[in-house]
Design a protein around this motif. Structure first.
Motif, PDB file in Angstrom:
ATOM      1  N   ASN A  90      38.083  48.084  10.768  1.00  0.00           N
ATOM      2  CA  ASN A  90      39.222  47.477   9.920  1.00  0.00           C
ATOM      3  C   ASN A  90      39.530  48.642   9.051  1.00  0.00           C
ATOM      4  N   TYR A  91      41.057  48.045   8.259  1.00  0.00           N
ATOM      5  CA  TYR A  91      41.908  49.456   7.851  1.00  0.00           C
ATOM      6  C   TYR A  91      40.714  50.810   6.724  1.00  0.00           C
ATOM      7  N   GLN A  92      39.833  49.868   5.699  1.00  0.00           N
ATOM      8  CA  GLN A  92      38.981  50.824   4.892  1.00  0.00           C
ATOM      9  C   GLN A  92      38.181  51.954   5.290  1.00  0.00           C
ATOM     10  N   SER A 109      46.417  48.826  10.573  1.00  0.00           N
ATOM     11  CA  SER A 109      45.930  47.725  10.916  1.00  0.00           C
ATOM     12  C   SER A 109      45.718  46.333  12.208  1.00  0.00           C
ATOM     13  N   THR A 134      53.898  54.245  14.912  1.00  0.00           N
ATOM     14  CA  THR A 134      52.685  54.387  14.341  1.00  0.00           C
ATOM     15  C   THR A 134      52.895  56.482  14.366  1.00  0.00           C
ATOM     16  N   PRO A 190      52.046  53.421   7.187  1.00  0.00           N
ATOM     17  CA  PRO A 190      51.573  51.747   6.257  1.00  0.00           C
ATOM     18  C   PRO A 190      50.111  50.706   6.515  1.00  0.00           C
ATOM     19  N   GLU A 191      49.646  50.625   5.640  1.00  0.00           N
ATOM     20  CA  GLU A 191      48.086  49.793   5.875  1.00  0.00           C
ATOM     21  C   GLU A 191      48.328  48.615   7.305  1.00  0.00           C
ATOM     22  N   TYR A 192      49.590  47.462   6.750  1.00  0.00           N
ATOM     23  CA  TYR A 192      50.007  46.657   8.048  1.00  0.00           C
ATOM     24  C   TYR A 192      49.883  47.348   9.142  1.00  0.00           C
ATOM     25  N   ILE A 244      47.051  58.940   8.218  1.00  0.00           N
ATOM     26  CA  ILE A 244      46.313  58.373   7.200  1.00  0.00           C
ATOM     27  C   ILE A 244      47.651  58.270   5.678  1.00  0.00           C
ATOM     28  N   VAL A 276      40.315  54.965   7.303  1.00  0.00           N
ATOM     29  CA  VAL A 276      40.282  55.544   6.441  1.00  0.00           C
ATOM     30  C   VAL A 276      39.012  56.217   5.633  1.00  0.00           C
TER      31      VAL A 276
END
Length: 332
Positions: free
Chosen positions: A285-287, A277, A310, A272-274, A268, A290
């Protein structure tokens, strides 16, 4: 990671693989199962030499005619095999041994049985020369495994054969070299320094473990055998042609159930988020990922697997111990 075509001399591979498995493994096993009913001896099929035959047919590369010594294949490939089929089980109540073909303990009658699924690949590294051979001189490590894809459901009539490759002189598979180097320096030499008269156990390399996935193995073969205990039917579900460039293959996905909470936090914080995702289950989703990261169960529901990119953010662990902890993850 592209095999040298000059060594690929065996053709008609898929047909020959089916014939080999039937004649060298499955049919002898069925006969052993029949005799096991009488003798109560294990029908366990030893996969060592059949595994080398299988490796030759999958890669198209002949053996080097050296038996247990020297190169396993003429291109220098190292072949390791393990079988989780017909392992010896035990009774949870009286602790006595139970055969896989038995549905109740022959000693106390209990059906509370512990079914074993822990066979692994063994790597012996006893000298600097052997370490150099395994990590620098040869290019490819070829792993075969026979197991039950539906083990968790108690289905012992369906068998799976798989083969994986690691090209240890490449960046992709660098962790394999690290594992073997750490074993030799931190375990073997340390053990010998304390007890010169006793050789330490070989390096255990566990299928489907954290270390296994971190080494980025690429699958080159898989077949499912149905009705394996009576009338075997072979279905080849995955086969990579011998001359295909292995760098184009996608390594096995790692189940996030194998991660510690610390490793989840690391992902986390650093990935990176992308990148994350694209791996989150549909509908989330990413949020949300997290937010779920503080609870492992919720996290793995949203992100059940991670790809090669990853897990590139993760480190090896337990490399100074004799064996990694076995996972309870059941690969289906």
């Amino acid at each position: 990671m592209k095999p040298e075509t000059k060594y690929i001399t065996i053709s008609d591979n898929k047909n020959r693989i089916e014939q080999l498995l039937m004649e060298l493994v499955l049919e002898p096993r069925i006969k052993a199962l029949v005799w096991s009913q009488i003798t109560r001896q294990t029908p366990n099929m030893k996969i060592g030499y059949p595994g080398q035959h299988l490796a030759s047919l999958i890669t198209g590369v002949e053996g080097s005619r050296t038996g247990a010594r020297g190169d396993d294949l003429v291109d220098g490939t190292e072949v390791k095999s393990c079988s989780r089929v017909d392992q010896l089980d035990s009774c949870k109540d009286c602790k006595q041994k139970v055969l896989r073909i038995e549905t109740a303990c022959p000693h106390c009658g209990s059906t509370n049985l512990k079914r074993m699924d822990d066979s692994k690949w063994l790597f012996s590294v006893k000298s600097e020369e052997e370490l150099k051979l395994l990590t620098k001189d040869l290019d490819r490590v070829f792993l075969t495994i026979a197991d039950y894809p539906n083990f968790a459901d108690g289905d012992f009539d369906t068998i799976r054969f798989q083969a994986f490759e690691m090209w240890n002189n490449t960046e992709r598979h660098k962790h394999f070299t690290s594992l073997m180097t750490n074993y030799y320096n931190k375990i073997f030499l340390e053990h010998i320094s304390r007890n010169v008269n006793k050789t330490p156990a070989p390096k255990n390399f566990w299928p489907y473990s954290y270390q296994f996935y971190l080494c980025n193995p690429v699958k080159v073969f898989e077949c499912i055998v149905s009705n394996a205990n009576t009338t075997p039917q072979i279905n080849i579900t995955h086969f990579v042609e011998p001359d295909f460039d292995r760098s184009l293959l996608v390594p096995e996905l790692m189940p996030t159930s194998l991660l510690s909470q610390e490793e989840i936090n690391l992902i986390i914080e650093n990935v990176p988020e992308y990148i994350l995702s694209s791996q989150i289950v549909a509908g989330s989703n990413y949020q949300a990922l997290v937010k779920s990261s503080k609870t492992k169960k919720k996290f793995i529901t949203l992100l059940p697997f991670i790809n090669e990119t990853t897990r590139g953010y993760l480190d090896l662990r337990d490399t100074d111990k004799v064996a990694e902890a076995k996972t309870k993850y059941s690969r289906r």
